[in-house]
Design a protein around this motif. Structure first.
Motif, mmCIF file in Angstrom:
data_model
loop_
_atom_site.group_PDB
_atom_site.id
_atom_site.type_symbol
_atom_site.label_atom_id
_atom_site.label_comp_id
_atom_site.label_asym_id
_atom_site.label_seq_id
_atom_site.Cartn_x
_atom_site.Cartn_y
_atom_site.Cartn_z
ATOM 1 N N ASN A 196 0.913 -1.197 -0.044
ATOM 2 C CA ASN A 196 -0.064 0.185 -0.038
ATOM 3 C C ASN A 196 0.791 1.386 0.156
ATOM 4 O O ASN A 196 1.713 1.451 0.752
ATOM 5 C CB ASN A 196 -0.976 -0.012 1.026
ATOM 6 N N HIS A 197 0.479 2.139 -0.820
ATOM 7 C CA HIS A 197 0.930 3.613 -0.615
ATOM 8 C C HIS A 197 -0.286 4.492 0.073
ATOM 9 O O HIS A 197 -1.276 4.344 -0.250
ATOM 10 C CB HIS A 197 0.900 4.155 -2.241
ATOM 11 N N THR A 198 0.379 5.156 1.003
ATOM 12 C CA THR A 198 -0.392 5.586 1.946
ATOM 13 C C THR A 198 -1.350 4.658 2.550
ATOM 14 O O THR A 198 -0.910 3.565 2.613
ATOM 15 C CB THR A 198 -1.193 6.835 1.449
ATOM 16 N N GLY A 199 -2.692 4.977 2.665
ATOM 17 C CA GLY A 199 -3.613 4.025 3.265
ATOM 18 C C GLY A 199 -3.975 4.016 4.757
ATOM 19 O O GLY A 199 -4.422 3.144 5.280
ATOM 20 N N SER A 200 -3.684 5.028 5.331
ATOM 21 C CA SER A 200 -3.709 5.000 6.874
ATOM 22 C C SER A 200 -5.326 4.914 7.061
ATOM 23 O O SER A 200 -5.865 4.597 8.221
ATOM 24 C CB SER A 200 -3.170 6.393 7.615
ATOM 25 N N GLN A 201 -6.150 5.424 6.305
ATOM 26 C CA GLN A 201 -7.612 5.324 6.411
ATOM 27 C C GLN A 201 -7.991 3.955 5.924
ATOM 28 O O GLN A 201 -8.952 3.460 6.738
ATOM 29 C CB GLN A 201 -8.275 6.551 5.869
ATOM 30 N N PHE A 202 -7.644 3.666 4.788
ATOM 31 C CA PHE A 202 -8.426 2.477 3.988
ATOM 32 C C PHE A 202 -7.872 1.151 4.987
ATOM 33 O O PHE A 202 -8.721 0.476 5.221
ATOM 34 C CB PHE A 202 -7.662 2.417 2.779
ATOM 35 N N THR A 203 -6.890 0.926 5.445
ATOM 36 C CA THR A 203 -6.208 -0.325 6.025
ATOM 37 C C THR A 203 -6.862 -0.574 7.318
ATOM 38 O O THR A 203 -6.431 -1.610 7.785
ATOM 39 C CB THR A 203 -4.421 -0.303 5.885
ATOM 40 N N LYS A 204 -7.327 0.484 7.994
ATOM 41 C CA LYS A 204 -7.853 -0.114 9.364
ATOM 42 C C LYS A 204 -9.712 -0.060 9.188
ATOM 43 O O LYS A 204 -10.097 -0.324 10.028
ATOM 44 C CB LYS A 204 -7.532 1.199 10.256
ATOM 45 N N ASN A 205 -9.768 -0.009 7.803
ATOM 46 C CA ASN A 205 -11.362 -0.078 7.564
ATOM 47 C C ASN A 205 -11.650 -1.599 7.300
ATOM 48 O O ASN A 205 -11.230 -2.124 6.167
ATOM 49 C CB ASN A 205 -11.799 0.951 6.613
ATOM 50 N N ASP A 206 -12.513 -2.378 8.265
ATOM 51 C CA ASP A 206 -12.787 -3.587 8.053
ATOM 52 C C ASP A 206 -13.618 -3.728 6.608
ATOM 53 O O ASP A 206 -13.161 -4.691 5.709
ATOM 54 C CB ASP A 206 -13.746 -4.181 9.140
ATOM 55 N N GLU A 207 -14.430 -3.291 6.366
ATOM 56 C CA GLU A 207 -15.442 -3.518 5.120
ATOM 57 C C GLU A 207 -14.454 -3.392 3.753
ATOM 58 O O GLU A 207 -14.379 -4.063 3.063
ATOM 59 C CB GLU A 207 -16.581 -2.500 5.011
ATOM 60 N N ALA A 208 -13.748 -2.294 3.891
ATOM 61 C CA ALA A 208 -12.886 -1.911 2.579
ATOM 62 C C ALA A 208 -11.690 -3.160 2.526
ATOM 63 O O ALA A 208 -11.407 -3.629 1.431
ATOM 64 C CB ALA A 208 -12.118 -0.415 2.745
ATOM 65 N N MET A 209 -10.990 -3.479 3.571
ATOM 66 C CA MET A 209 -9.989 -4.477 3.439
ATOM 67 C C MET A 209 -10.724 -5.670 3.170
ATOM 68 O O MET A 209 -9.945 -6.530 2.527
ATOM 69 C CB MET A 209 -9.413 -4.500 4.675
ATOM 70 N N ASP A 210 -11.775 -6.015 3.578
ATOM 71 C CA ASP A 210 -12.392 -7.279 3.340
ATOM 72 C C ASP A 210 -12.549 -7.465 1.782
ATOM 73 O O ASP A 210 -12.156 -8.488 1.256
ATOM 74 C CB ASP A 210 -13.752 -7.481 3.916
ATOM 75 N N LYS A 211 -13.074 -6.305 1.125
ATOM 76 C CA LYS A 211 -13.413 -6.559 -0.240
ATOM 77 C C LYS A 211 -11.982 -6.351 -1.216
ATOM 78 O O LYS A 211 -11.850 -6.969 -2.142
ATOM 79 C CB LYS A 211 -13.778 -4.986 -0.841
ATOM 80 N N LEU A 212 -10.886 -5.676 -0.698
ATOM 81 C CA LEU A 212 -9.646 -5.580 -1.431
ATOM 82 C C LEU A 212 -9.218 -6.996 -1.125
ATOM 83 O O LEU A 212 -8.575 -7.555 -2.233
ATOM 84 C CB LEU A 212 -8.586 -4.747 -0.515
ATOM 85 N N PHE A 213 -9.193 -7.704 -0.225
ATOM 86 C CA PHE A 213 -8.270 -8.848 0.105
ATOM 87 C C PHE A 213 -9.259 -10.174 -0.627
ATOM 88 O O PHE A 213 -8.645 -11.177 -1.366
ATOM 89 C CB PHE A 213 -8.210 -9.515 1.539
ATOM 90 N N ARG A 214 -10.430 -9.922 -0.706
ATOM 91 C CA ARG A 214 -11.315 -11.011 -1.965
ATOM 92 C C ARG A 214 -10.821 -10.687 -3.101
ATOM 93 O O ARG A 214 -10.596 -11.855 -4.048
ATOM 94 C CB ARG A 214 -12.725 -10.732 -1.595
ATOM 95 N N ILE A 215 -10.297 -9.424 -3.649
ATOM 96 C CA ILE A 215 -10.079 -9.468 -4.960
ATOM 97 C C ILE A 215 -8.540 -9.978 -4.971
ATOM 98 O O ILE A 215 -7.946 -10.309 -5.876
ATOM 99 C CB ILE A 215 -10.094 -7.921 -5.337
ATOM 100 N N LEU A 216 -7.590 -9.659 -4.166
ATOM 101 C CA LEU A 216 -6.227 -9.960 -4.285
ATOM 102 C C LEU A 216 -6.197 -11.619 -4.205
ATOM 103 O O LEU A 216 -5.267 -12.090 -5.099
ATOM 104 C CB LEU A 216 -5.643 -9.438 -3.014
ATOM 105 N N LYS A 217 -7.129 -12.171 -3.553
ATOM 106 C CA LYS A 217 -7.080 -13.477 -3.796
ATOM 107 C C LYS A 217 -7.496 -14.097 -5.088
ATOM 108 O O LYS A 217 -7.060 -14.901 -5.700
ATOM 109 C CB LYS A 217 -8.201 -14.029 -2.630
ATOM 110 N N LYS A 218 -8.370 -13.258 -5.738
ATOM 111 C CA LYS A 218 -8.915 -13.757 -7.042
ATOM 112 C C LYS A 218 -7.734 -13.652 -8.077
ATOM 113 O O LYS A 218 -7.791 -14.370 -9.070
ATOM 114 C CB LYS A 218 -10.097 -12.727 -7.292
ATOM 115 N N TYR A 219 -7.037 -12.572 -8.143
ATOM 116 C CA TYR A 219 -5.941 -12.282 -8.957
ATOM 117 C C TYR A 219 -4.719 -12.966 -8.679
ATOM 118 O O TYR A 219 -3.635 -12.413 -8.917
ATOM 119 C CB TYR A 219 -6.027 -10.810 -9.408
#
Length: 311
Positions: A196-219
């Protein structure tokens, strides 16, 4: 004209045609290569001019990275507190059989000048490219000259003053995140890791990180948590989706100062000896790259590896 001479004439004509086609094909490839090199060179000159504009170290530091209090905190993941995954267990087994490992990542890379300076460092350093924007259009093209690299994915920060174009936000839908990662997969085909570049708001958000890791797994991406906030929930969702993940231990250049960078290198080395491996992240400041170039002897007794080689 005899039949023999007639056939010979036809054969020579065919050979002439084949030679002409080959010459035209070679010329076409050379012209294409010249045009591509010219584009990269123009972008290099443009970025060099931007770099000169930000020549003051204090301003240049802001130009690169989000600044938070947590970035000054070195992160040591104690085994008894760590949420273990299959990958974590394999790391412990591997470090018992070999020298302690250290990974050095240079974030925010966008120019050919930066790539060439990093290549001059006399040991493996992992380059993390910022995705292309209007300000640095050629970072994906430049990545073709590098065998092993990462993608430095812009995520939402608390302060948005220096936000990159197409930064992912906590309000982005799953489809929007999918489209972003799919696009990066296409333009950076060799990348296996994202950090992550920056991300202090995003990486502490459960809903956002759940979506991101679903996609990271997909690709089939692995993730490096830059830890721009101590409240990061990255490990939680890496475990949930079985995504291979590591965390940054040390930032090398929160202060763009020679003695500070040297001090942080020593911290990273101590961590590597303590737990078997360490990940240090820096940025393409001239002083950071200069200190790294001059520090090869400090890593005697360690195995400096690319992130792809950390198991």
């Amino acid at each position: 004209m005899s039949k023999k001479k007639h056939y010979k004439h036809i054969l020579l004509s065919i050979i002439d045609i084949i030679v002409t086609i080959c010459l035209v094909a070679v010329l076409y490839l050379l012209v294409n290569q010249f045009v591509e090199n010219t584009k990269i060179q123009k972008e290099y000159i443009k970025e060099l001019n931007i770099y000169k504009t930000y020549n003051k170290q204090e301003e240049h530091s802001k130009y690169f990275e989000e600044k938070t209090q947590n970035m000054n905190i070195d992160y040591i993941d104690e085994p008894k507190k760590r949420i273990t995954t299959k990958q974590d267990k394999s790391i412990k087994l591997d470090t018992n059989k070999s020298l302690p490992k250290i990974v050095i990542i240079i974030d925010d890379v966008t120019t050919l000048r930066q790539v060439n300076k990093i290549k001059n460092i006399p040991y493996p350093v992992t380059i993390s490219f910022l995705p292309p924007t209007l300000r640095h259009k050629s970072s994906a093209n430049i990545s073709r000259q590098v065998m092993n690299y990462m993608i430095h994915l812009p995520l939402e920060a608390k302060v948005k003053k220096y936000e990159e174009e197409e930064t992912l936000h906590i309000k982005n839908t799953l489809d929007q995140i999918d489209e972003r990662i799919k696009k990066l997969k296409k333009i950076y085909p060799k990348a296996k890791y994202i950090n992550n570049h920056t991300g202090s708001q995003f990486t502490k958000n459960d809903e956002a990180m759940d979506k991101l890791f679903r996609i990271l797994k997909k690709y089939e991406y692995s993730f490096i948590d830059s830890r721009t906030t101590a409240q990061t929930v990255a490990q939680k969702y890496a475990t949930k989706y079985d995504v291979k993940m590591f965390s940054r231990n040390v930032f090398l250049d929160n202060q763009v100062d020679k003695k500070y960078v040297e001090q942080q290198i020593h911290k990273a080395i101590k961590m590597a000896y303590k737990k078997g491996f360490a990940i240090a992240i820096g940025h393409p400041h001239d002083i950071t790259l200069k200190v790294l170039t001059q520090s090869k002897s400090l890593f005697n007794g360690l195995n400096v590896v690319l992130i792809d080689d950390l198991r």
